[in-house]
Design an enzyme around this catalytic site. Structure first.
Site, PDB file in Angstrom:
ATOM      1  CD  GLN A  81      -2.907  -1.016   2.391  1.00 57.71           C
ATOM      2  OE1 GLN A  81      -2.575  -1.518   3.461  1.00 57.71           O
ATOM      3  NE2 GLN A  81      -4.053  -0.370   2.252  1.00 57.71           N
ATOM      4  CG  HIS A 113      -7.850  -6.085   5.181  1.00 59.54           C
ATOM      5  ND1 HIS A 113      -9.035  -5.590   4.666  1.00 59.54           N
ATOM      6  CD2 HIS A 113      -6.892  -5.177   4.816  1.00 59.54           C
ATOM      7  CE1 HIS A 113      -8.793  -4.460   4.014  1.00 59.54           C
ATOM      8  NE2 HIS A 113      -7.494  -4.178   4.100  1.00 59.54           N
TER       9      HIS A 113
HETATM   10  O1  GNR Z   1      -8.090   0.671   8.793  1.00 62.18           O
HETATM   11  C1  GNR Z   1      -8.575  -0.383   8.383  1.00 62.18           C
HETATM   12  N1  GNR Z   1      -9.715  -0.853   8.948  1.00 62.18           N
HETATM   13  C2  GNR Z   1     -10.216  -2.135   8.721  1.00 62.18           C
HETATM   14  C3  GNR Z   1     -11.515  -2.400   9.157  1.00 62.18           C
HETATM   15  C4  GNR Z   1     -12.057  -3.661   8.972  1.00 62.18           C
HETATM   16  C5  GNR Z   1     -11.308  -4.648   8.361  1.00 62.18           C
HETATM   17  C6  GNR Z   1     -10.035  -4.376   7.904  1.00 62.18           C
HETATM   18  C7  GNR Z   1      -9.484  -3.131   8.100  1.00 62.18           C
HETATM   19  S1  GNR Z   1      -7.872  -2.818   7.555  1.00 62.18           S
HETATM   20  C8  GNR Z   1      -7.954  -1.096   7.251  1.00 62.18           C
HETATM   21  C9  GNR Z   1      -6.586  -0.550   6.883  1.00 62.18           C
HETATM   22  C10 GNR Z   1      -6.101  -1.182   5.604  1.00 62.18           C
HETATM   23  O2  GNR Z   1      -6.516  -0.916   4.517  1.00 62.18           O
HETATM   24  N2  GNR Z   1      -5.189  -2.105   5.721  1.00 62.18           N
HETATM   25  O3  GNR Z   1      -4.734  -2.738   4.625  1.00 62.18           O
HETATM   26 NI    NI Z   2      -6.356  -2.687   3.175  1.00 57.25          NI
END
Ligand code: GNR
Ligand code: NI
Length: 176
Positions: free
Chosen positions: A51, A136
């Protein structure tokens, strides 16, 4: 430390499979520090190296609430070594897809093995918000976004809006 620009989808840099970190050295520790600063400033609860344009298997997480002490985590070369049979639904967002949210189904918990900032092997049992966030972030290391887990209809709707927003922002910046 320095705040880094976050890459927005759609972008080929977010689709790459990241390579293993070979040695946990000062350069990697500096990147982890910069990523934490970028994540806290966003604000977000996680950030993966792709990212910020670095195609390496490194991510940072802090799921502490505002009223709790910070709990910064840095996971290098993370691997899932165990996973729940049960699934869970959680609403997700992503700093690379700002202002878009969708329900994603993933295993309820995962056990992850990784290297910490000292290059030491650690294990983490992650459930609830941390479990969602770790999965994630690990997806990002394989070029996968949360929208890849939802219907093509919803995914394309979100990605089309992202293209539109990017064009509008590019136009506004050109006018400055
Ligand atoms: O800030 C983030 N909040 C979030 C909320 C629910 C599930 C996953 C996330 S990760 C995200 C930040 C992000 O994009 N990480 O890659
Ligand atoms: Ni993300």
């Amino acid at each position: 430390m320095a705040k880094l620009p976050i890459i927005l989808a759609p972008d080929p840099a977010l689709k790459l499979k990241c390579t293993l970190v070979e040695t946990v050295d000062d350069e990697i520790r500096r990147l982890a520090g910069d990523m934490l600063e970028t994540m806290y400033a966003a604000p977000g609860i996680g950030l993966a190296a792709p990212q910020v344009g670095v195609s390496k298997r490194l991510l940072v997480i802090d799921t502490a609430r505002d009223d709790e002490e910070p709990r910064p985590l840095c996971l290098i070369n993370p691997e899932i070594v165990d996973v729940s049979e049960e699934d869970n639904l959680h609403e997700e967002g992503c700093l690379s897809l700002p202002e878009h949210y969708a329900d994603v189904v993933r295993p309820t918990w995962v056990k992850v093995r990784y290297l910490d900032r000292d290059g030491k092997t650690q294990e983490l049992h992650a459930d609830e918000l941390l479990g969602t966030c770790v999965q994630h972030e690990m997806d990002h290391l394989d070029g996968i976004l949360f929208v890849d887990h939802i219907s093509a209809l919803k995914r394309n709707m979100i990605l089309r809006k992202m293209v539109k927003t990017k064009k509008l922002n590019a136009r506004d910046e050109a006018a400055d």
